[in-house]
Motif scaffolding. Structure first.
Motif: not given
Length: 465
Positions: A315-340
């Motif tokens: 179960g734990r729907y909110k937990l398992f939904s929030s974890l990937p969104i938090a991960g997407l923030i970190s990965s997208c910031i890293s992609i931004l710097f990697a392109h730059h």
């Protein structure tokens, strides 16, 4: 009360898997070789982007029609329209690639596939609810969503591999015959498989099994059976009101906005990834973005299946939904710097990771939605949920392309980064009341497979004799 599971349910999953596979294979086939498709038809990259955008736009229109006539379009009709739309679309795309003047046939084919795209979002959830028990729903939806990434993965593998030598800018050569053969043969093969799927669903598909698979589904079926489905303007208006009523549920609105904003990652990682990478690294081979997308889609398949299994287990729907969104923030910031800073090695890791995280969130968010909105009618619920998502998907493709061409690739990447930062607090605001699970757990139920049910009947008959 005893609820029975029927083995044919897995055959339906196989058909839906291939139909979903076709939608995303075709929608993502062109973006990975944008320059080649543009050269073959003598069109601009924006016209190539129009092919998947047309699919998603038509899908949103189909969802409106589904919402208005949901009482008259059961699971069987959904499966038939889903597979026939895909079949007509694949055949038309095949014809379109037979000549480089037939671009509009390919566009028409994507419009037919858009019919399948719209229905697929409803049928996947509706089939899971109608035919599967509570502890199988997450896995079933995960399998359907894994088909999306499998289709994207194969298109990423097939076209860059087979078309890597057709465009030679140095010698000004272009092998249009090879482009025609590769696309026409691949979509011709898909057409033959879809024909088999059409025959199967016409012969065997049903709206729901003789016995409902769970207590929650029994209550919904009983409620719907009490209403006579009569085609009238009054019922159509009632369907419109029912669909619109979902937007008064704050939990529904929040999750729908999150999923709609999340499509900015689809635009970045699935449609524009080749253009983004080649704008930063002009000298890389065109096969590299395809390889990155292949790895990303493989990860997304495994992440999707893992999400379904974890949801069914814990179960734990909110937990398992929030974890990937938090991960997407970190990965997208890293992609931004990697392109730059032009770090290609980092991007070859970050783009696949981003695709995997998004595959995980796709499953958890749709399961979270059905939990907090139970006992909402599934067809109108999914239509109201995915109409804005498909519209935003088309918008983000255009917006990110314009930003990339007008400014640079880092400005375009700010779009998915911003929406993730906005999405996380919105998810935290969703109320975690798990209505569907509570409905199933409130009654002591016995769940049997069809085989077990037959054995029990035989034992009872032996006892009587």
């Amino acid at each position: 009360m005893e609820y029975t599971l029927y083995r044919i349910r897995w055959c339906f999953v196989g058909v839906l898997f291939f139909a979903n596979f076709t939608v995303d294979f075709s929608s993502c086939a062109y973006g990975i070789v944008t320059n080649i498709v543009a050269r073959y038809f003598n069109i601009s990259p924006f016209s190539v982007d129009m092919l998947p955008s047309a699919t998603f736009f038509v899908g949103s229109i189909v969802l409106v029609v589904m919402a208005l006539f949901h009482n008259h379009i059961g699971v069987r009709a959904q499966c038939i329209i889903l597979t026939i739309g895909g079949l007509f679309g694949a055949i038309t795309v095949t014809i379109g690639f037979l000549h480089n003047d037939y671009y509009y046939f390919v566009l028409m084919g994507q419009i037919f596939i858009g019919i399948s795209a719209g229905i697929s979002f409803v049928t996947s959830v509706n089939m899971a609810a109608n035919w599967f028990s509570e502890n199988e729903v997450g896995t079933t939806i995960a399998i359907e969503f894994s088909a999306i990434h499998a289709g994207q993965m194969l298109s990423s593998l097939l076209y860059p591999l087979l078309l890597n030598d057709v465009l030679d800018n140095l010698n000004k050569k272009f092998d249009s015959d090879k482009v025609r053969n590769v696309f026409a043969i691949s979509f011709g093969i898909i057409s033959s498989f879809l024909l088999i799927c059409v025959i199967f669903v016409c012969l065997y598909a049903k709206d729901h099994p003789p016995s409902p698979p769970s207590a929650s589904q029994e209550k919904i079926l009983n409620a719907s059976n009490q209403k006579k489905a009569v085609m009238s303007m009054e019922n159509i208006l009632e369907s419109l009101k029912k669909t619109a009523s979902h937007y008064r549920n704050i939990n529904f609105v929040l999750i729908t906005i999150i999923v709609s904003l999340d499509t900015s990652y689809f635009a970045m990682t699935k449609v524009l990834i080749t253009s983004l990478l080649m704008k930063t690294f002009p000298d890389i081979p065109e096969s590299l973005p395809g390889t990155i997308r292949i790895v990303g889609n493989i990860l997304a398949v495994f992440f999707s299946l893992a999400a379904g299994l974890l949801i069914d287990r814990f179960g734990r729907y909110k937990l398992f939904s929030s974890l990937p969104i938090a991960g997407l923030i970190s990965s997208c910031i890293s992609i931004l710097f990697a392109h730059h800073y032009k770090c290609l090695k980092a991007l070859t890791f970050l783009y696949p990771l981003t695709m995997g995280l998004r595959g995980f969130s796709e499953v958890t968010l749709v399961e979270y939605l059905t939990e907090v909105t139970y006992p909402a009618e599934k067809v109108t619920l999914m239509c109201a949920h995915y109409i804005p998502m498909l519209i935003f998907q088309s918008i983000f493709i255009a917006v990110e392309r314009v930003l990339m061409e007008t400014f640079n690739e880092t400005i375009a990447i700010f779009v998915p980064l911003t929406v993730s930062v906005v999405s996380l607090p919105m998810l935290m605001a969703v109320t975690s009341v798990y209505h569907r699970s509570n409905a199933n757990n409130s009654e002591k139920t016995t769940l049997l497979t069809k085989q077990t049910n037959k054995r029990c009947s035989l034992l009872n008959n032996n006892d009587n004799t």
